[in-house]
Each structure stands twice: as structure tokens, then as C-alpha cells.
Design an enzyme around this catalytic site. Structure first.
Site, PDB file in Angstrom:
ATOM      1  N   LEU A 171       0.802  -1.230   0.000  1.00 36.91           N
ATOM      2  CA  LEU A 171       0.000   0.000   0.000  1.00 36.91           C
ATOM      3  C   LEU A 171       0.831   1.274   0.000  1.00 36.91           C
ATOM      4  O   LEU A 171       1.919   1.319   0.554  1.00 36.91           O
ATOM      5  CB  LEU A 171      -0.924  -0.007   1.220  1.00 36.91           C
ATOM      6  CG  LEU A 171      -1.837  -1.224   1.322  1.00 36.91           C
ATOM      7  CD1 LEU A 171      -2.672  -1.149   2.603  1.00 36.91           C
ATOM      8  CD2 LEU A 171      -2.753  -1.339   0.108  1.00 36.91           C
ATOM      9  N   HIS A 229      -3.619   4.238  -2.307  1.00 33.85           N
ATOM     10  CA  HIS A 229      -4.562   3.307  -1.673  1.00 33.85           C
ATOM     11  C   HIS A 229      -5.179   3.952  -0.426  1.00 33.85           C
ATOM     12  O   HIS A 229      -6.379   3.844  -0.186  1.00 33.85           O
ATOM     13  CB  HIS A 229      -3.842   2.035  -1.212  1.00 33.85           C
ATOM     14  CG  HIS A 229      -3.213   1.237  -2.308  1.00 33.85           C
ATOM     15  ND1 HIS A 229      -1.858   1.096  -2.437  1.00 33.85           N
ATOM     16  CD2 HIS A 229      -3.750   0.515  -3.319  1.00 33.85           C
ATOM     17  CE1 HIS A 229      -1.575   0.322  -3.472  1.00 33.85           C
ATOM     18  NE2 HIS A 229      -2.710  -0.041  -4.037  1.00 33.85           N
ATOM     19  N   ASP A 280      -6.304   3.948 -12.440  1.00 34.35           N
ATOM     20  CA  ASP A 280      -6.643   2.875 -13.372  1.00 34.35           C
ATOM     21  C   ASP A 280      -7.946   3.263 -14.067  1.00 34.35           C
ATOM     22  O   ASP A 280      -9.019   2.704 -13.797  1.00 34.35           O
ATOM     23  CB  ASP A 280      -6.783   1.554 -12.610  1.00 34.35           C
ATOM     24  CG  ASP A 280      -5.481   1.155 -11.942  1.00 34.35           C
ATOM     25  OD1 ASP A 280      -4.707   0.437 -12.566  1.00 34.35           O
ATOM     26  OD2 ASP A 280      -5.222   1.597 -10.809  1.00 34.35           O
ATOM     27  N   SER A 298       2.289   4.109  -7.484  1.00 32.23           N
ATOM     28  CA  SER A 298       1.943   2.760  -7.929  1.00 32.23           C
ATOM     29  C   SER A 298       2.805   1.776  -7.146  1.00 32.23           C
ATOM     30  O   SER A 298       3.980   2.069  -6.866  1.00 32.23           O
ATOM     31  CB  SER A 298       2.245   2.612  -9.428  1.00 32.23           C
ATOM     32  OG  SER A 298       2.308   1.246  -9.785  1.00 32.23           O
TER      33      SER A 298
END
Ligand code: AMP
Length: 286
Positions: A33, A37, A150, A185
Site C-alpha cells: 500500500l 490506496h 486505473d 503505484s
């Protein structure tokens, strides 16, 4: 915070909470994470009574030559971070429980799964949709939180939820970047310092295209040319694709007349990174 590994236990726990009238939020992740996130987790904690974070590196969304085995994993660190945030449950199932040897069912969103990233990752979105629908069925969330990072995944999952009449509200949250613009990422962990520096051409190219758009340029070819030129300045980075598409059907647009998605993917060595921006007209801004 409770860590649950069994699918049956997760189902029992969430069904009992829902029976008591608690609202439930789900943040699906593959772990390792970062602040991207955690931004989803914080949004979830703000609006739902109970926050479930799933941590599962989903084998079905990786191609045969992709990085499933190497994908960074650190459940201990992840659970520490989530506990600090005040998360209620971490759901970390085992791959063999999610996909037993006789597993046969997959979800596909035709017409969207083969575009953009789907061209170089043909089975990726089928794996994503399958695991997300399974997680929805196990956790039964009222709201599920995903990142704009995304972009194609977000569009496909919203389509899936609508097409399959799912009772879940899908929320998409903005991309979190580091100080110099690189979209966070888990795969950034693969980059050495020189590659990390080189990777900046991706976000920089998108930013330059945004600036051109703001100056009134509407021809996709010109905007994409700018992105490609920026990427070419860095020999360590190879373009996978850069496209400007309609955010509903992901069809390429040649002249931007309404809200459009500019999405791109690059390889830095063997590491594949994605990024995107929306360009929009003032009157349509959300
Ligand atoms: P992953 O663990 O990569 O599958 O990502 C889990 C969720 O976090 C997905 O909904 C991603 O879109 C989201 N996410 C990943 N990176 C970011 C970021 N930099 N900013 C916002 N959301 C992100």
C-alpha cells in the site's frame, strides 16, 4: 482491526453487520500500500460505518509473462498501515480459495476490455472484473472505492455494475502523485533511482498535453504528438500507447469536442506504468 483470511468468515461477518443496519465500504487492493490506496481508505472511512480493505494479488489479471510472482507483497506492513487508519477489516484470502482447481467462471465486459491497456494485456480486465465481482459477492458492500489511476478499470467496473444490476455504488477518486508528479503505484518499487527519474516523462507529457488543451488545441494528433515527443526524450522509456478516447466507450476521438480521457502506458525497462488525465470544458467540469 481484524484480519480475515476465510471467504466464509468474511461473508458471515459482513452479513451480520448489514443485518444490524451498518453501511459497508470496500476498498479492493493488491497490497503493497501507498498513499494512493490510503486516499481510498480515508474516503471510505468518512462515509461508511464499516471499512473493509481487501489485499489480494489476483492471479487471473496477470498475463503468462507478467509480474505475478514478483509483484511486491508485504501483508504485515499493509495491515500496520491500515490499522493506523482505523480500518475495521482486512480481507486477505488465499489464491487457492478464490480460485480452486475446478474454477471455471469469468466476467467479461466486451467492447471495453480490449481497448487501451487491453491491447497489450488481453486477459487483464477479465481477471479484474472476475475478482471484483467475487469480492462484491463476498463482502456485499454498499460502496466500493477505486482510483482514477486505473481509468479503464474504473470505466469497465462501472459498466459491469450497471450491466449486471449490482447493488453497489462505485466511487472513483483522484490520482495521488508524488511531489514531482509521478503517479503512485506499487510497481514504482521496481524502479531504481535513475528509472524513477526517467519515468517522469509520462506525467510530464500528459501535463504538457493538458497545457496545450487549455490553450485551445483540440486535435488529438497534436496533443498525442506532444506526449510522444516528451516520452522520446528519455531513452530508458518506451511508449506502449497514448490515446485520447471517449470516456464512455473508449473509442478514439480525433477532435476533442467534449470531456475526453487521455491515457498512456510506458515501459521503463520491463516495468509497465500507466497514467491518465481527463480534459474537460469549463461548463462540463464536475
Ligand atoms: P492496486 O493495488 O494497484 O490494484 O490498486 C488498488 C486501488 O488503488 C485501485 O482502485 C487503484 O486505482 C487505486 N490506486 C492505485 N494507485 C493509485 C493512485 N496513485 N492514486 C489513486 N488511486 C490509486
Amino acid at each position: 482491526m481484524k484480519i480475515i483470511r476465510s471467504i466464509e468468515e468474511m461473508k458471515t461477518v459482513t452479513r451480520a453487520l448489514k443485518k444490524k443496519g451498518r453501511s459497508l465500504g470496500l476498498v479492493p487492493t493488491m497490497g503493497y500500500l501507498h498513499e494512493g490506496h490510503l486516499s481510498l481508505v480515508r474516503a471510505c472511512l468518512k462515509v461508511t460505518d464499516i471499512c473493509v480493505v481487501s489485499v489480494f494479488v489476483n492471479p487471473t489479471q496477470f498475463g503468462p509473462n507478467e509480474d505475478f510472482k514478483e509483484y511486491p507483497r508485504d501483508l504485515l506492513r499493509d495491515t500496520g498501515l491500515l490499522e493506523q487508519e482505523g480500518v475495521n477489516f482486512v480481507f486477505a484470502p488465499q489464491p487457492e480459495d478464490m480460485y480452486p482447481s475446478d474454477y471455471k467462471t469469468y466476467v467479461e465486459v466486451h467492447g471495453l476490455q480490449n481497448k487501451l491497456c487491453g491491447k497489450s494485456r488481453p486477459a487483464h480486465f477479465r481477471g479484474v472484473c472476475t475478482v471484483v465481482l467475487k469480492l462484491f459477492n463476498i463482502v456485499d458492500p454498499d460502496i466500493a472505492f477505486f482510483g482514477q489511476k486505473d481509468a479503464q478499470q474504473a470505466i469497465i467496473l462501472k459498466r459491469m455494475a450497471e450491466d449486471l444490476n449490482l447493488d453497489v455504488n462505485i466511487k472513483i477518486l483522484p490520482i495521488i502523485r508524488d511531489k514531482v508528479g509521478l503517479a503512485l503505484s506499487s510497481r514504482n518499487a521496481y524502479l531504481d533511482p535513475r528509472q524513477r527519474q526517467a519515468a517522469l516523462v509520462l506525467s510530464r507529457g500528459l501535463k504538457k498535453a493538458q497545457e496545450m488543451f487549455d490553450q485551445g488545441i483540440r486535435e488529438s494528433e497534436l496533443l498525442l504528438g506532444k506526449i510522444k515527443d516528451e516520452i522520446k526524450t528519455e531513452p530508458m522509456v518506451q511508449l506502449d500507447y497514448a490515446e485520447i478516447v471517449d470516456p464512455v466507450n473508449l473509442e478514439p476521438v480525433s477532435q476533442i469536442k467534449k470531456k475526453a480521457l487521455i491515457a498512456a502506458a510506458v515501459f521503463v525497462g520491463t516495468v509497465r506504468l500507466i497514467d491518465n488525465i481527463f480534459v474537460n470544458f469549463e461548463e462540463e467540469k464536475e
